[in-house]
Design a protein around this motif. Structure first.
Motif, PDB file in Angstrom:
ATOM      1  N   GLU A 128       0.960  -1.177   0.135  1.00 56.38           N
ATOM      2  CA  GLU A 128      -0.083  -0.012  -0.015  1.00 56.38           C
ATOM      3  C   GLU A 128       0.730   1.311  -0.074  1.00 56.38           C
ATOM      4  N   MET A 129       2.027   1.268   0.694  1.00 60.89           N
ATOM      5  CA  MET A 129       2.858   2.451   0.737  1.00 60.89           C
ATOM      6  C   MET A 129       3.530   2.497  -0.560  1.00 60.89           C
ATOM      7  N   ILE A 130       3.713   1.687  -1.330  1.00 60.36           N
ATOM      8  CA  ILE A 130       4.285   1.728  -2.650  1.00 60.36           C
ATOM      9  C   ILE A 130       3.122   2.210  -3.574  1.00 60.36           C
ATOM     10  N   ALA A 131       2.115   1.745  -3.551  1.00 52.03           N
ATOM     11  CA  ALA A 131       0.999   2.045  -4.328  1.00 52.03           C
ATOM     12  C   ALA A 131       0.673   3.493  -4.176  1.00 52.03           C
ATOM     13  N   GLN A 132       0.790   4.204  -2.884  1.00 49.06           N
ATOM     14  CA  GLN A 132       0.392   5.509  -2.575  1.00 49.06           C
ATOM     15  C   GLN A 132       1.568   6.214  -3.284  1.00 49.06           C
ATOM     16  N   LEU A 133       2.812   5.972  -3.119  1.00 52.50           N
ATOM     17  CA  LEU A 133       4.044   6.612  -3.517  1.00 52.50           C
ATOM     18  C   LEU A 133       3.848   6.995  -5.011  1.00 52.50           C
ATOM     19  N   GLU A 134       3.633   5.806  -5.699  1.00 50.73           N
ATOM     20  CA  GLU A 134       3.328   5.536  -7.174  1.00 50.73           C
ATOM     21  C   GLU A 134       2.249   6.594  -7.473  1.00 50.73           C
ATOM     22  N   HIS A 173       1.379   9.179  -6.243  1.00 55.33           N
ATOM     23  CA  HIS A 173       1.646  10.732  -6.096  1.00 55.33           C
ATOM     24  C   HIS A 173       3.015  11.100  -6.943  1.00 55.33           C
ATOM     25  N   GLY A 174       3.306  10.051  -8.057  1.00 46.70           N
ATOM     26  CA  GLY A 174       4.173  10.446  -8.886  1.00 46.70           C
ATOM     27  C   GLY A 174       5.746   9.870  -8.521  1.00 46.70           C
ATOM     28  N   PHE A 175       5.797   9.279  -7.430  1.00 46.97           N
ATOM     29  CA  PHE A 175       7.333   8.718  -7.276  1.00 46.97           C
ATOM     30  C   PHE A 175       7.538   7.218  -8.092  1.00 46.97           C
ATOM     31  N   ILE A 176       8.763   7.324  -8.767  1.00 44.23           N
ATOM     32  CA  ILE A 176       9.091   6.210  -9.325  1.00 44.23           C
ATOM     33  C   ILE A 176       9.921   5.238  -8.502  1.00 44.23           C
ATOM     34  N   THR A 177       9.068   4.060  -8.500  1.00 42.99           N
ATOM     35  CA  THR A 177       9.690   3.183  -7.281  1.00 42.99           C
ATOM     36  C   THR A 177      10.428   1.924  -7.916  1.00 42.99           C
ATOM     37  N   THR A 178      10.428   1.725  -9.300  1.00 41.32           N
ATOM     38  CA  THR A 178      11.070   0.623  -9.963  1.00 41.32           C
ATOM     39  C   THR A 178      11.997   1.299 -10.792  1.00 41.32           C
ATOM     40  N   ASN A 179      13.254   0.947 -10.760  1.00 36.39           N
ATOM     41  CA  ASN A 179      14.467   1.108 -11.650  1.00 36.39           C
ATOM     42  C   ASN A 179      15.649   0.373 -11.168  1.00 36.39           C
ATOM     43  N   GLU A 180      16.806   0.510 -11.631  1.00 37.44           N
ATOM     44  CA  GLU A 180      17.805  -0.414 -11.392  1.00 37.44           C
ATOM     45  C   GLU A 180      18.414   0.001 -10.011  1.00 37.44           C
ATOM     46  N   ALA A 236      16.658   2.028  -7.662  1.00 32.47           N
ATOM     47  CA  ALA A 236      15.443   2.191  -6.787  1.00 32.47           C
ATOM     48  C   ALA A 236      15.742   1.400  -5.519  1.00 32.47           C
ATOM     49  N   LYS A 237      15.355   1.933  -4.420  1.00 29.81           N
ATOM     50  CA  LYS A 237      15.567   1.013  -3.107  1.00 29.81           C
ATOM     51  C   LYS A 237      14.198   1.288  -2.481  1.00 29.81           C
ATOM     52  N   THR A 238      13.036   1.714  -3.037  1.00 32.47           N
ATOM     53  CA  THR A 238      11.912   2.252  -2.732  1.00 32.47           C
ATOM     54  C   THR A 238      11.121   0.772  -1.972  1.00 32.47           C
ATOM     55  N   GLN A 239      11.135  -0.201  -2.699  1.00 30.36           N
ATOM     56  CA  GLN A 239      10.723  -1.350  -2.184  1.00 30.36           C
ATOM     57  C   GLN A 239      11.325  -1.725  -0.852  1.00 30.36           C
TER      58      GLN A 239
END
Length: 64
Positions: free
Chosen positions: A11-17, A19-26, A28-31
Protein backbone atom coordinates in the motif's frame (compact mmCIF):
# COMPACT_ATOMS: atom_id res chain seq x y z
CA UNK A 1 -8.01 -7.23 11.36
CA UNK A 2 -4.49 -8.56 11.72
CA UNK A 3 -1.52 -6.32 10.92
CA UNK A 4 0.38 -7.41 7.81
CA UNK A 5 3.75 -5.84 6.95
CA UNK A 6 3.69 -7.06 3.34
CA UNK A 7 0.25 -5.59 2.69
CA UNK A 8 1.28 -2.32 4.34
CA UNK A 9 4.45 -2.14 2.23
CA UNK A 10 2.44 -2.75 -0.93
CA UNK A 11 0.00 0.00 0.00
CA UNK A 12 2.89 2.38 0.74
CA UNK A 13 4.38 1.69 -2.69
CA UNK A 14 1.00 2.13 -4.38
CA UNK A 15 0.48 5.47 -2.64
CA UNK A 16 3.97 6.68 -3.60
CA UNK A 17 3.34 5.71 -7.23
CA UNK A 18 -0.06 7.46 -7.15
CA UNK A 19 1.77 10.62 -6.11
CA UNK A 20 4.26 10.40 -8.96
CA UNK A 21 7.18 8.62 -7.37
CA UNK A 22 9.14 6.20 -9.53
CA UNK A 23 9.57 3.10 -7.42
CA UNK A 24 11.14 0.68 -9.87
CA UNK A 25 14.39 1.11 -11.72
CA UNK A 26 17.83 -0.40 -11.38
CA UNK A 27 18.81 2.05 -8.60
CA UNK A 28 15.51 2.40 -6.74
CA UNK A 29 15.46 1.10 -3.18
CA UNK A 30 11.86 2.17 -2.61
CA UNK A 31 10.51 -1.35 -2.20
CA UNK A 32 13.19 -2.26 0.34
CA UNK A 33 12.57 1.00 2.20
CA UNK A 34 8.80 0.44 2.31
CA UNK A 35 9.26 -3.16 3.46
CA UNK A 36 11.60 -2.08 6.27
CA UNK A 37 9.30 0.74 7.38
CA UNK A 38 6.21 -1.47 7.26
CA UNK A 39 7.92 -4.18 9.32
CA UNK A 40 8.99 -1.62 11.92
CA UNK A 41 5.51 -0.06 12.08
CA UNK A 42 3.75 -3.40 12.47
CA UNK A 43 6.27 -4.54 15.08
CA UNK A 44 5.90 -1.33 17.07
CA UNK A 45 2.10 -1.35 16.99
CA UNK A 46 1.71 -5.04 17.83
CA UNK A 47 4.23 -4.94 20.67
CA UNK A 48 2.92 -1.75 22.29
CA UNK A 49 -0.79 -1.61 21.52
CA UNK A 50 -3.28 -1.90 24.35
CA UNK A 51 -7.03 -1.82 24.47
CA UNK A 52 -9.55 -1.12 27.18
CA UNK A 53 -12.37 -3.66 26.80
CA UNK A 54 -15.87 -2.24 26.92
CA UNK A 55 -14.59 1.21 27.79
CA UNK A 56 -13.64 0.16 31.33
CA UNK A 57 -10.79 2.10 32.82
CA UNK A 58 -9.75 -0.55 35.32
CA UNK A 59 -7.89 -3.01 33.07
CA UNK A 60 -5.78 -2.68 29.94
CA UNK A 61 -5.01 -5.68 27.72
CA UNK A 62 -2.19 -6.00 25.23
CA UNK A 63 -3.34 -6.62 21.67
CA UNK A 64 -1.80 -9.82 20.33
Amino acid sequence: MAMNASALASEMIAQLEAHGFITTNEYAKTQELCQALAAAIVSHITSNAETTPGGATVHNHQIL
